[in-house]
Design a protein around this motif. Structure first.
Motif, short mmCIF file in Angstrom:
data_model
loop_
_atom_site.label_atom_id
_atom_site.label_comp_id
_atom_site.label_asym_id
_atom_site.label_seq_id
_atom_site.Cartn_x
_atom_site.Cartn_y
_atom_site.Cartn_z
N ARG A 31 -31.94 1.23 25.84
CA ARG A 31 -30.73 1.67 25.67
C ARG A 31 -29.55 0.99 26.27
O ARG A 31 -28.54 0.96 25.99
CB ARG A 31 -30.92 3.23 26.42
CG ARG A 31 -31.75 4.05 25.42
CD ARG A 31 -31.57 5.63 25.83
NE ARG A 31 -32.21 6.51 24.80
CZ ARG A 31 -33.57 6.85 24.68
NH1 ARG A 31 -34.06 6.39 25.76
NH2 ARG A 31 -34.15 7.87 23.74
N HIS B 198 -25.92 7.25 25.83
CA HIS B 198 -26.55 6.33 26.55
C HIS B 198 -26.55 6.38 28.17
O HIS B 198 -27.56 6.59 28.86
CB HIS B 198 -26.64 5.03 26.07
CG HIS B 198 -27.28 4.92 24.78
ND1 HIS B 198 -28.26 5.99 24.04
CD2 HIS B 198 -27.71 3.83 23.98
CE1 HIS B 198 -28.71 5.43 23.11
NE2 HIS B 198 -28.30 4.33 22.90
N VAL C 91 -41.93 3.76 29.03
CA VAL C 91 -40.48 4.43 29.35
C VAL C 91 -39.56 3.21 29.71
O VAL C 91 -38.41 3.22 29.70
CB VAL C 91 -40.59 5.38 30.56
CG1 VAL C 91 -39.51 5.89 31.25
CG2 VAL C 91 -41.54 6.39 30.18
N ASN D 246 -38.68 13.33 16.62
CA ASN D 246 -39.37 12.65 17.66
C ASN D 246 -40.44 13.40 18.36
O ASN D 246 -41.13 12.92 19.32
CB ASN D 246 -38.58 11.95 18.78
CG ASN D 246 -37.97 10.56 18.32
OD1 ASN D 246 -38.66 9.86 17.49
ND2 ASN D 246 -36.83 10.16 18.71
N ARG E 98 -29.69 9.26 19.41
CA ARG E 98 -30.93 9.61 19.85
C ARG E 98 -31.90 9.03 18.77
O ARG E 98 -32.87 9.01 18.55
CB ARG E 98 -31.11 11.04 19.72
CG ARG E 98 -30.65 11.52 21.13
CD ARG E 98 -30.40 13.02 21.03
NE ARG E 98 -30.20 13.43 22.47
CZ ARG E 98 -29.09 13.69 23.06
NH1 ARG E 98 -27.73 13.24 22.26
NH2 ARG E 98 -29.01 13.94 24.38
N PRO F 114 -33.95 4.92 19.28
CA PRO F 114 -34.63 3.89 20.57
C PRO F 114 -35.99 4.06 20.78
O PRO F 114 -36.61 3.24 21.29
CB PRO F 114 -33.57 4.32 21.71
CG PRO F 114 -32.37 4.86 21.25
CD PRO F 114 -32.89 5.78 19.87
N THR F 115 -36.53 5.20 20.82
CA THR F 115 -38.02 5.61 20.78
C THR F 115 -38.70 4.39 20.11
O THR F 115 -39.61 3.95 20.40
CB THR F 115 -38.45 6.89 20.58
OG1 THR F 115 -37.32 7.88 21.20
CG2 THR F 115 -39.77 7.28 20.93
N ALA G 177 -38.21 0.88 21.15
CA ALA G 177 -38.83 0.50 22.38
C ALA G 177 -40.15 0.13 22.06
O ALA G 177 -40.90 -0.29 23.05
CB ALA G 177 -38.66 1.59 23.38
N SER G 178 -40.65 0.70 21.16
CA SER G 178 -42.02 0.07 20.71
C SER G 178 -42.29 -0.93 20.04
O SER G 178 -43.26 -1.39 19.51
CB SER G 178 -42.81 1.37 19.77
OG SER G 178 -43.10 2.57 20.74
N SER H 189 -37.70 10.74 28.14
CA SER H 189 -37.48 9.01 27.72
C SER H 189 -37.19 9.19 26.25
O SER H 189 -36.80 8.12 25.73
CB SER H 189 -38.87 8.54 27.95
OG SER H 189 -39.90 8.85 27.14
N ILE H 190 -37.69 10.55 25.38
CA ILE H 190 -37.06 10.45 24.11
C ILE H 190 -35.43 10.90 23.95
O ILE H 190 -35.24 11.08 22.81
CB ILE H 190 -37.95 11.22 22.97
CG1 ILE H 190 -38.00 12.70 23.47
CG2 ILE H 190 -39.27 10.69 23.20
CD1 ILE H 190 -38.22 13.61 22.35
N ARG I 286 -37.87 1.88 27.14
CA ARG I 286 -36.75 2.80 26.61
C ARG I 286 -35.65 2.81 27.42
O ARG I 286 -34.53 2.76 26.85
CB ARG I 286 -37.15 4.17 26.47
CG ARG I 286 -38.04 4.25 25.27
CD ARG I 286 -39.11 5.64 25.52
NE ARG I 286 -40.48 5.22 24.77
CZ ARG I 286 -41.60 5.67 25.25
NH1 ARG I 286 -41.50 6.50 26.30
NH2 ARG I 286 -42.56 5.26 24.90
#
Lengths: 405, 174
Positions: free
Chosen positions: A272, A122, A265, A343, A316, A230-231, A234-235, A370-371, A268
């Motif tokens: 992290r 990270h 972003v 992703n 990831r 995390p993608t 983050a949503s 960002s992913i 994200r």
């Protein structure tokens, strides 16, 4: 003028046309190759075509030709940064085939190394993201502090990056008391620095300008497109393999699943950073509660006939391995799905302008990064004959042949 | 939802064809004659459910799991050449993992797509199409994704009859 001619002339106007911009395969985001073809209308990106193929190393096939011990070292080389997650997932799959539990101390060490690797991944990503938005001071600061965790990993495992610590039946090295003290000290430094970076991310105008409202992924789409890690968090979707399908000691060691609700972003970045802080706490818990005992049990080379699905929350996202054993020393089939592959549909969604928000060409690098992509692919060449409106692709052989003409 | 509840729900919905339900023991031998199309078996272990279904109800089972039980995440799809048949195994779910296994003949490897139910399954189906040559009927864009350009048509690297080229030394050492 005739209607047909008029229509033809209108089509030629540059503003009426979509253009295809190839991005990559040389390092579109992280220093890894991937090929993206963006369809743009002016500055707006309206379509994406992703190509993650090529340089397919055939590792899944190669695993079938090697025995279970040799495979540890091959699995480790799928990805340099996620090597701990891969070996952990592999070791778990083979232990499931054997139907054996490993000693508790080994579980603690595994979890500790896994979380150290998450911090290292990270912070690496945070540096790269800072670089992508043109904030190189932050990039250098973060990477300087990343050395703390790299040194700890080197001290504990013997290697900076490719740790080779997990093995079938446990871990290969024990943790001494002096090492524990050093890890504790390192965690104190990291916690202080990470809290500072959190403040920077929240307050700095550069980060805000480049990250807020960019690369939006709605929770509905994230679930539909099977986003992971995390993608997804983050949503705003609370999902983590460590919580939902606990392995090693994740059902014992307390931690929070970090989510953020801005879906961009910026979310994200913050997810992290906060996850890294959670990892620091988990490592401290491991140091305090580590029991004494063995770190490894010996298992026979050939597991019994069976199949196993093993999952790990890699830095990831969700990593899944499927193993099928036929009773010999080589696996019948071994399947690996890495988080980035899961992703890819989501990043295509993020990079497409929709009614309520736009993606500009300048946003491409940071949205891609960002992913936290980790690709395995290589080049191809595309040719376009504008006068005929034809597109075709040449292989290297054909290209050489054409050059010789 | 617990793994036993899932298996009960599946049994209630598709139960007519079930011949055997078991919790897998270690070291259990995989039966040779699982080709009989009516057999549907369910294996359950900790947070894992393995369901074997005949090809005719494959899509129905997936639809039931995705739309009614809420397992709307495709982790991945594994394709496996057993020598006689090809097994396709989508792994569904975010918490517990449900592996739906179906077997298709190698002479006509065609299966209906699940991309319309879960759009995220698209890349996994393309991957299996590349490596095992299974055609997914109704897939919107079944093009190459994994194998390199210039790869010969009809050669599928994960099939058992494919023998990879052995690397040769660059020069002979005398």
């Amino acid at each position: 003028m005739q209607e047909e001619e008029l229509q033809k002339m209108e089509k030629k106007s540059a503003y009426e046309l979509f253009f295809d911009i190839p991005v990559g395969p040389q390092h579109p985001a992280l220093k890894e190759p991937a090929f993206f073809k963006f369809r743009v209308e002016g500055e707006r990106v309206v379509g994406v075509d992703v190509d993650v193929s090529y340089n397919h190393r055939g590792i899944e096939r190669a695993l079938e030709d090697r025995n279970y011990i040799q495979n540890i070292y091959l699995i480790e080389r799928i990805c340099g940064i996620c090597n701990v997650a891969h070996t952990l997932c592999y070791a778990q799959a083979v232990e499931q085939l054997h139907g054996k539990e490993i000693p508790p101390r080994a579980n603690y060490i595994r979890l500790m190394i896994e979380e150290l690797a998450r911090i290292h991944s990270h912070t690496l990503w945070l540096g790269v993201a800072a670089h992508e938005i043109g904030f190189d001071t932050l990039f250098m600061y973060v990477w300087r502090d990343r050395e703390v965790v790299m040194d700890l990993i080197e001290m504990l495992t013997g290697n900076r990056v490719t740790t080779a610590i997990n093995t079938i039946g446990g871990v290969r090295r024990d943790v001494s008391d002096e090492a524990k003290d050093k890890v504790n000290k390192g965690m104190n430094i990291l916690e202080e620095r990470l809290k500072y970076y959190r403040k920077v991310a929240l307050n700095d105008p550069t980060v805000n300008a480049r990250c807020s409202g960019v690369g939006i992924l709605k929770p509905r789409d994230a679930i539909k497109l099977c986003a992971v890690g995390p993608t997804l968090r983050a949503s705003g979707v609370k999902n983590d393999v460590r919580r939902d399908d606990p392995y090693t000691l994740h059902d014992e060691v307390p931690f929070n699943v970090i989510t953020f609700d801005t879906m961009d972003v910026f979310a994200r970045v913050l997810v992290r950073i906060d996850e890294t802080l959670e990892s620091v706490n988990m490592i401290r818990y491991c140091l305090d509660h580590m029991p004494n005992g063995d770190v490894r049990i010996k298992l026979p080379l050939s597991p019994p006939v069976g199949e196993a699905v093993s999952r790990v929350e890699a830095p990831r996202g969700e990593l899944i391995h499927y193993a099928r054993s036929n009773g010999t020393k080589n696996p019948e089939r071994y399947k690996v799905r890495t988080p980035t592959f899961g992703n890819i549909p989501s990043v295509s969604e993020m990079l497409t302008s929709k009614s309520d928000y736009e993606v500009n060409i300048a946003d491409i690098p940071i949205v891609l990064a960002s992913i936290d992509p980790c690709f395995s692919c290589t080049a191809r060449m595309e040719f376009r004959d504008v006068s005929k409106g034809k597109t075709w692709i040449w292989s290297l052989k054909e290209l050489k042949a054409h050059c010789k003409k | 939802m617990e793994e036993n509840e899932v298996s009960e729900a599946l049994k209630n919905k598709f139960g007519k064809k079930i011949l055997e339900i078991e919790i897998p023991k270690k070291g259990e031998k995989v039966a040779e004659d699982m080709l009989i199309p009516e057999i549907m078996e369910i294996k359950v272990s900790k947070r894992r459910v393995f369901v074997t279904v005949p090809i005719e109800i494959y899509k129905e089972v997936i639809r039931y799991l995705v739309e009614e039980l809420g397992f709307n995440h495709v982790q991945t799809m594994t394709g496996l050449d057993t020598g006689k048949v090809i097994e396709i195994m989508p792994h569904l779910g975010r918490g517990i993992t449900i592996t739906v296994r179906t077997r298709i003949g190698k002479d006509r490897p065609v299966l209906s797509t699940i991309t319309d139910l879960v759009p995220g399954a698209s890349l996994h189906e393309r991957e299996i199409n590349d490596l095992l040559g299974v055609v997914f009927e109704g897939h919107p864009n079944l093009t190459r994704i994994i194998v390199p350009e210039g790869w010969p048509k009809g050669v599928y690297p994960l099939r058992k009859d494919y023998i990879p080229e052995q690397p040769k030394p660059i020069r002979e050492v005398s």
